[in-house]
Design a protein around this motif. Structure first.
Motif, short mmCIF file in Angstrom:
data_model
loop_
_atom_site.label_atom_id
_atom_site.label_comp_id
_atom_site.label_asym_id
_atom_site.label_seq_id
_atom_site.Cartn_x
_atom_site.Cartn_y
_atom_site.Cartn_z
N ARG A 130 92.27 -63.11 -49.78
CA ARG A 130 92.07 -64.04 -48.66
C ARG A 130 91.82 -65.46 -49.17
N LYS A 131 91.00 -65.59 -50.19
CA LYS A 131 90.73 -66.92 -50.74
C LYS A 131 91.97 -67.51 -51.41
N LEU B 210 97.24 -74.19 -40.77
CA LEU B 210 95.87 -74.27 -40.27
C LEU B 210 95.38 -72.91 -39.83
N SER B 211 96.25 -72.13 -39.19
CA SER B 211 95.88 -70.78 -38.78
C SER B 211 95.57 -69.90 -39.98
N GLY B 212 96.36 -70.06 -41.06
CA GLY B 212 96.09 -69.27 -42.27
C GLY B 212 94.77 -69.60 -42.92
N ILE B 213 94.31 -70.85 -42.76
CA ILE B 213 93.04 -71.25 -43.37
C ILE B 213 91.85 -70.83 -42.51
N MET B 214 91.97 -70.98 -41.19
CA MET B 214 90.82 -70.85 -40.30
C MET B 214 90.64 -69.45 -39.73
N THR B 215 91.71 -68.69 -39.56
CA THR B 215 91.56 -67.36 -38.97
C THR B 215 91.11 -66.37 -40.02
N THR B 216 90.60 -65.22 -39.55
CA THR B 216 90.03 -64.20 -40.43
C THR B 216 90.93 -62.98 -40.58
#
Length: 368
Positions: A170-171, A214-220
């Motif tokens: 994920r990171k 942005l979705s790839g960075i902020m979503t879980t």
């Protein structure tokens, strides 16, 4: 006491996380020396001690000789540490098995293993530890307890390894999306401030890709690479979100321009320059509709007009209103949201479009 040599790993510079691995290696070496002295006369235990020694030598090689390399074998180091930790249960005496057994039970209680599996193992370990409560436990009871703790520790360590791998994935993906987002934002800023910015399908693609990253960075959402398949899965997960965001933004842009299901008032003419950098002040050009001559060249004479019936246009499901001359910001916001939602927007748009098309087909169907 002898001083460490210049080539010793203790004298090398390393980050804090590597320092923890070095400290763990030193601790395991001391414990293994104790077990080696204890089981000198036992051939079976000697084989286990040598296996642990081999793992520690491999760890020392990866920590020491590869310190100057860019890519570290951290996952292999942790895997070997966990295998050594499990082997140690097979080398413990009665008192150590009792103490380490209760410690393992407490570790299982706070682990992220499924509750049913966790409960079963805890009950099994507690039943096995009761065999050591007798004044003189039999060698068979000691072997059963050691094997039970070894298996339970393997389950716990394997869960830790999987969680560590998922967390790293994920990171790692978030880092990839961050680098891609910085590049896309740089391109957007250059087109915004140093050239004439045009609201068209290409700019919609760029804004949608920004929303996808942005979705790839902020979503879980969990994105993990399966063991043994790295590059294919890495490229797929790294590209799927920006591509989905770009496609979703283009679809929404086409819907906005055709005023189908969603509409912004007043609309912008496709391909018109909405920002210019010709002067030092930022000036947004006025919004105008297409000239009648251009619209007339694309006229479509439908059956309703030919028969003299008035043509009815279905109302959009959503109408968004912006201040005159400022609607470009609303366009970019809607496209960014479409890119952020990505797969959800694609699924929603496709379902709505197909549903409405089927409904209109039923209405216009003529009985034979």
């Amino acid at each position: 006491m002898s001083e460490p040599s210049e080539s010793s790993i203790i004298r090398k510079k390393m980050n804090p996380s590597r320092q923890y691995l070095v400290g763990k290696q030193r601790d395991y070496q001391k414990r293994l020396n104790l077990y080696r002295v204890r089981w000198t006369e036992d051939a079976e235990k000697t084989v286990i001690v040598e296996a642990c020694r081999s793992h520690l030598n491999d760890i020392d090689c990866m920590l020491n000789e590869n310190c100057g390399q860019m890519f570290k074998k951290t996952f292999t180091i942790w895997h070997l540490f966990h295998r050594i930790d499990e082997y140690f249960y097979l080398l413990m005496n009665e008192a150590e098995l009792k103490a380490q057994g209760w410690e393992l039970v407490q570790g299982l209680k706070i682990s992220s293993i499924a509750q049913q599996i966790k409960t079963d193992w805890i009950v099994k370990i507690q039943e096995t530890l009761k065999k050591l409560e007798t004044p003189e436990p039999t060698p068979q009871a000691l072997r059963e307890t050691a094997q039970m703790l070894n298996s339970a520790a393997y389950i716990q360590n394997d869960c830790i390894d999987n969680l560590f791998w998922d967390y790293w994935c994920r990171k790692f993906f978030a880092l990839i999306y961050t680098v891609g987002l910085l590049a896309a934002l740089l391109l957007f800023v250059l087109s915004y401030y140093h050239t004439s910015f045009t609201l068209c399908a290409w700019s919609a693609l760029l804004i949608g890709a920004i929303g996808g990253m942005l979705s790839g960075i902020m979503t879980t959402q969990v994105e993990s690479i399966p063991y043994g398949q790295f590059w294919v899965s890495l490229l797929y997960h790294a590209l799927v979100r920006p591509i989905q965001g770009a496609i979703a933004a283009v679809m929404v842009y086409w819907m906005l321009q055709s005023q189908y299901m969603i509409k912004i008032e007043p609309p912008l003419v496709p391909g018109r320059v909405v920002f210019t950098s010709a002067s030092s002040s930022r000036i947004e050009l006025p919004v105008t509709y297409s000239p009648p001559s251009v619209a007339g060249s694309f006229r479509n004479i439908t059956g309703a007009k030919a028969s003299g019936r008035p043509e009815s246009k279905p109302d959009p499901l959503l109408v968004l209103k912006a201040a005159p001359g400022m609607q470009v910001y609303l366009y970019m916001l809607v496209l960014l949201i479409a890119g952020f939602s990505g797969d959800k927007a694609l699924r929603y748009v496709s379902d709505k479009v197909s549903g409405r098309l089927f409904a209109e087909a039923e209405k216009t169907k003529e009985p034979k």
